[in-house]
Scaffold this active site. Sequence first.
Site, PDB file in Angstrom:
ATOM      1  N   CYS A 106      49.974  22.256  48.639  1.00 61.67           N
ATOM      2  CA  CYS A 106      50.881  23.186  47.974  1.00 61.67           C
ATOM      3  C   CYS A 106      50.510  24.588  48.446  1.00 61.67           C
ATOM      4  O   CYS A 106      49.337  24.898  48.647  1.00 61.67           O
ATOM      5  CB  CYS A 106      50.712  23.060  46.465  1.00 61.67           C
ATOM      6  SG  CYS A 106      51.797  24.148  45.533  1.00 61.67           S
ATOM      7  N   ASN A 341      45.847  24.381  48.167  1.00 63.05           N
ATOM      8  CA  ASN A 341      45.449  23.137  47.498  1.00 63.05           C
ATOM      9  C   ASN A 341      45.033  22.136  48.572  1.00 63.05           C
ATOM     10  O   ASN A 341      45.730  21.162  48.832  1.00 63.05           O
ATOM     11  CB  ASN A 341      46.624  22.598  46.683  1.00 63.05           C
ATOM     12  CG  ASN A 341      46.184  21.855  45.445  1.00 63.05           C
ATOM     13  OD1 ASN A 341      45.185  22.193  44.836  1.00 63.05           O
ATOM     14  ND2 ASN A 341      46.927  20.835  45.074  1.00 63.05           N
ATOM     15  N   PRO A 368      51.068  35.320  43.805  1.00 62.98           N
ATOM     16  CA  PRO A 368      52.163  35.635  42.891  1.00 62.98           C
ATOM     17  C   PRO A 368      51.675  35.871  41.469  1.00 62.98           C
ATOM     18  O   PRO A 368      50.651  35.327  41.052  1.00 62.98           O
ATOM     19  CB  PRO A 368      53.041  34.387  42.970  1.00 62.98           C
ATOM     20  CG  PRO A 368      52.077  33.286  43.283  1.00 62.98           C
ATOM     21  CD  PRO A 368      51.023  33.901  44.172  1.00 62.98           C
ATOM     22  N   HIS A 392      45.099  32.034  43.729  1.00 65.95           N
ATOM     23  CA  HIS A 392      46.417  31.682  44.269  1.00 65.95           C
ATOM     24  C   HIS A 392      47.527  32.209  43.382  1.00 65.95           C
ATOM     25  O   HIS A 392      48.708  31.974  43.642  1.00 65.95           O
ATOM     26  CB  HIS A 392      46.550  30.170  44.443  1.00 65.95           C
ATOM     27  CG  HIS A 392      47.023  29.424  43.221  1.00 65.95           C
ATOM     28  ND1 HIS A 392      46.460  29.587  41.978  1.00 65.95           N
ATOM     29  CD2 HIS A 392      48.025  28.507  43.071  1.00 65.95           C
ATOM     30  CE1 HIS A 392      47.080  28.794  41.117  1.00 65.95           C
ATOM     31  NE2 HIS A 392      48.031  28.130  41.754  1.00 65.95           N
TER      32      HIS A 392
END
Length: 465
Positions: A106, A341, A368, A392
């Site tokens: 991911c 990930n 983000p 992340h």
Amino acid sequence: MFPLSRLQKALRRQGIAVAYADGIYTLSNPHAQASVLLPHNFPLEEKAVRQLMEFAAVAVPGQDGHVCKACATPDFHPGSIAPVGSIVATSPDMVIPAIPGTDIACGMRLITTGLTVAQFEARKPQLLSKLKHVLLEDGRNVPLRSKAFAALFDVGPAAFIDSLHDDGLWPRVDKERLLHELDACIALRELGGGLRHAPAALVGTREVIRDPSLGTTGSGNHFVEIQLVDTVMDRHAAYRHGLVPGEVVVMIHSGSRDVGFFVGSRWMDRAKEAWPKGVRHPQSGLYGLTGELAGEYMDAMGVASRYAWVNRMVLAELVRDSLSQVFAQDQSRLVVDVPHNVILREHGMNIHRKGATPAREGDLALIPGSMGDYSYVATGMGNPDWLWSCSHGAGRSIRRQAMRAIRPTVGGDEMAFQCVTLREERRVEEAPMAYKKIGPVIAAQEEAGLLQSVARLKPLLTFKA
């Protein structure tokens, strides 16, 4: 969540000592130790601590493989198995498949558009309609030959691009640009592969495959978001990577979908099956793989990671195609694509990252916030104390079940946001108040020398499946 004194007592009863100084929690028990970088006003969660210490203690009886170091970034919070925001380094002969789990590789992808906010706002309704159709209403058409998937899994991304045919979306895709953009994909060329690890549905005898997962974000915190380059902090780095104040950009967050589930679940089962016969299984239910099996897992993980890259690439090409149709231009370019990930071989170890971004010196990272908070582009500082990693995202502060009970509305210090979704529960579960504020998360990592901010991005329009 507990005040530190109460948390210390609760963890001490479980044999875990906890101390806090200079923004860092130090955790230890007779079997493992770990560090967590966390601002003083952010709560340390007991479940996340237990999960991190269980992973820090993984070992395989009779084998030399071991955990070298474990730590976590400021978005640290509990996960289904592994805590999000955690990094675990093992010796090069051992891997722990449960850390990447089933959402292998991911990650995030950021493209520029060449558009100003005024241009975007002038045709926003048309763009919203097109993107809603291709991203949420199954309006995409991305057929692939099985030989393209075979090239991806067995050879690599460049071979996949060379194998694309002229049907559906593909005639409108600039394949030379895709090949050039591979250089901006962090760690992609470091990942292995192998057709034997891929699901049969993608490498069978059918000439053309219409994969239902390809070009989809998935649920939860995954998204496609149109953003504005709001502020530039490092103008030299921003210029180098094509980030211009006032320009509209698109951030994509997605992973390996069904392929990741296929690979991840299969190899977590294999790790359990490989446990030495007659030896009591670990109470944590966590298993490491060593030797040849560890190498096989890395290749299998590479298959899922390559698929995750393709999935984000297709999402970006769907966005580019929509932008081209609405604005009659395509000046977009890839800034970076980076997984958070994944397990990578670095510095003589296997660095496992669960919801943690590689922040090797000079690498770009995408961090983000929420759809009602800023996101950041940052440069990694290559800090070995934190295993060459950074967060992340901002990290959840309220679980999804609790958000459903709260039924939040926009207010307080949240900026206005617009979420396009076919499922109202996404708007509720992913409301900005479910996440930590991104500002302190970034500041803590800058002060600790994990990263340097390059630019701040403001959300304009968020799509959630």
